[in-house]
Design a protein around this motif. Structure first.
Motif, PDB file in Angstrom:
ATOM      1  N   ASN A 287      81.063  44.170  58.635  1.00 55.19           N
ATOM      2  CA  ASN A 287      80.508  44.812  59.822  1.00 55.19           C
ATOM      3  C   ASN A 287      79.103  45.310  59.559  1.00 55.19           C
ATOM      4  OD1 ASN A 287      83.044  44.534  61.016  1.00 55.19           O
ATOM      5  ND2 ASN A 287      83.740  46.531  60.286  1.00 55.19           N
TER       6      ASN A 287
ATOM      7  N   TYR B 283      84.943  42.822  70.910  1.00 52.22           N
ATOM      8  CA  TYR B 283      83.847  41.941  70.477  1.00 52.22           C
ATOM      9  C   TYR B 283      83.833  40.659  71.301  1.00 52.22           C
ATOM     10  CZ  TYR B 283      81.139  39.164  67.022  1.00 52.22           C
ATOM     11  OH  TYR B 283      80.210  38.389  66.385  1.00 52.22           O
ATOM     12  N   GLY B 284      82.657  40.332  71.870  1.00 51.85           N
ATOM     13  CA  GLY B 284      82.514  39.088  72.612  1.00 51.85           C
ATOM     14  C   GLY B 284      83.020  39.149  74.043  1.00 51.85           C
TER      15      GLY B 284
ATOM     16  N   MET C  30      75.645  38.685  73.303  1.00 53.72           N
ATOM     17  CA  MET C  30      75.949  37.580  72.397  1.00 53.72           C
ATOM     18  C   MET C  30      75.668  36.256  73.104  1.00 53.72           C
ATOM     19  SD  MET C  30      79.515  39.064  70.814  1.00 53.72           S
ATOM     20  CE  MET C  30      79.892  37.572  69.915  1.00 53.72           C
TER      21      MET C  30
ATOM     22  N   ALA D 188      78.675  42.781  72.160  1.00 55.06           N
ATOM     23  CA  ALA D 188      79.280  43.386  70.973  1.00 55.06           C
ATOM     24  C   ALA D 188      78.751  44.802  70.805  1.00 55.06           C
ATOM     25  CB  ALA D 188      78.945  42.561  69.731  1.00 55.06           C
ATOM     26  N   TRP D 189      79.600  45.644  70.202  1.00 51.90           N
ATOM     27  CA  TRP D 189      79.158  47.004  69.842  1.00 51.90           C
ATOM     28  C   TRP D 189      78.381  46.971  68.536  1.00 51.90           C
ATOM     29  CZ3 TRP D 189      79.470  50.502  73.509  1.00 51.90           C
ATOM     30  CH2 TRP D 189      80.413  50.336  74.517  1.00 51.90           C
ATOM     31  N   TYR D 190      78.684  45.974  67.696  1.00 54.38           N
ATOM     32  CA  TYR D 190      77.926  45.763  66.457  1.00 54.38           C
ATOM     33  C   TYR D 190      78.205  44.348  65.981  1.00 54.38           C
ATOM     34  CZ  TYR D 190      82.505  47.069  64.525  1.00 54.38           C
ATOM     35  OH  TYR D 190      83.842  47.151  64.258  1.00 54.38           O
TER      36      TYR D 190
ATOM     37  N   SER E  84      90.348  46.569  70.297  1.00 59.50           N
ATOM     38  CA  SER E  84      89.749  45.851  69.166  1.00 59.50           C
ATOM     39  C   SER E  84      88.479  46.565  68.680  1.00 59.50           C
ATOM     40  CB  SER E  84      89.499  44.397  69.575  1.00 59.50           C
ATOM     41  OG  SER E  84      89.239  43.586  68.464  1.00 59.50           O
ATOM     42  N   GLN E  85      87.317  45.919  68.773  1.00 57.67           N
ATOM     43  CA  GLN E  85      86.087  46.583  68.328  1.00 57.67           C
ATOM     44  C   GLN E  85      85.829  47.870  69.130  1.00 57.67           C
ATOM     45  OE1 GLN E  85      81.944  44.969  68.905  1.00 57.67           O
ATOM     46  NE2 GLN E  85      82.061  44.554  66.708  1.00 57.67           N
TER      47      GLN E  85
ATOM     48  N   ILE F 171      79.253  41.269  63.626  1.00 58.03           N
ATOM     49  CA  ILE F 171      80.184  40.933  62.553  1.00 58.03           C
ATOM     50  C   ILE F 171      79.612  39.681  61.896  1.00 58.03           C
ATOM     51  CG2 ILE F 171      82.524  40.218  61.975  1.00 58.03           C
ATOM     52  CD1 ILE F 171      83.482  41.725  64.473  1.00 58.03           C
TER      53      ILE F 171
END
Length: 215
Positions: free
Chosen positions: A76, A27-28, A56, A62-64, A112-113, A66
């Motif tokens: 999520n 993420y990010g 972002m 991001a994949w989705y 992570s994500q 938060i």
């Protein structure tokens, strides 16, 4: 032939039928992050590092989403996550059609994500992948099909690792993965390292030797 997700590639030393490694960042972050591993990985691998589909601000992807509420609880966007899961699945097909790779020898490497998504892709579309390297993430069951018991997972193999002092994703969440994979009779290795939300050098050497034996 165009593909649906922006990505970087490192060609294989093999002319065709190369084992394929697809990287999914956290993420990010972006496609450059995990791609820094590429020069240290076996040269026969054809390596692709994906950029997640949601930009972002001011930078990163991001994949989705938060979301945080007033109490700083986070949750999520599962619909977006499932869309991204399916985008990665489609991308695997596109990559296997476009590049000189072996569609029966596909490894997903997530952080992570990107790990949460790698679990989701492998457990939803097991026929498309063989090995999964799951760094600093966890299994999010709300991104998986309801009935996994009838699915054939016998060919899958997971390398899972986590930092024991991870301040972003609690290590307790990651520790549930081995039990979850055991229930589905899926081969796996699980390791912890005394670091936070990152990949320690020993962690990298261990995943590299794990991968070398499986490509």
């Amino acid at each position: 032939m165009t593909t649906s997700l922006y990505h970087l590639t490192r060609p294989s030393s093999l002319k065709d039928n190369a084992p394929l490694l697809i990287m999914c960042h956290g993420y990010g972050s972006d496609e450059n992050d995990l791609f820094s591993f590429a020069q240290e990985l076996p040269e026969e691998l054809f390596i692709i590092s994906l950029r997640a589909p949601y930009p972002m601000q001011p930078f990163g992807n991001a994949w989705y989403a938060i979301n945080f509420d007033a109490q700083q609880n986070k949750w999520n966007d599962v619909e977006q996550a499932i869309e991204s899961r399916d985008k990665i699945s489609n991308f695997i097909d596109e990559a296997c059609a476009k590049y000189p790779v072996d569609k029966n020898n596909v490894t997903l490497l997530g952080f992570s994500q990107g790990t949460i998504l790698s679990y989701a892709v492998a457990l939803t579309y097991p026929e498309k992948v063989k090995n999964i390297i799951a760094l600093s993430g966890y299994v999010s069951e709300d991104m998986l099909p309801k009935n996994l018991k009838n699915t054939r997972f016998s060919h899958l193999d997971f390398y899972c690792s986590h930092g024991s002092v991870d301040q972003v994703i609690p290590v307790d969440w990651a520790r549930k993965a081995p039990k979850f994979l055991d229930q589905l009779n899926i081969k796996h290795t699980y390791s912890e390292f005394p670091v936070g939300h990152g990949v320690a050098p020993q962690n990298f050497y261990e995943l590299k030797s794990w991968l070398k034996k499986r490509i």
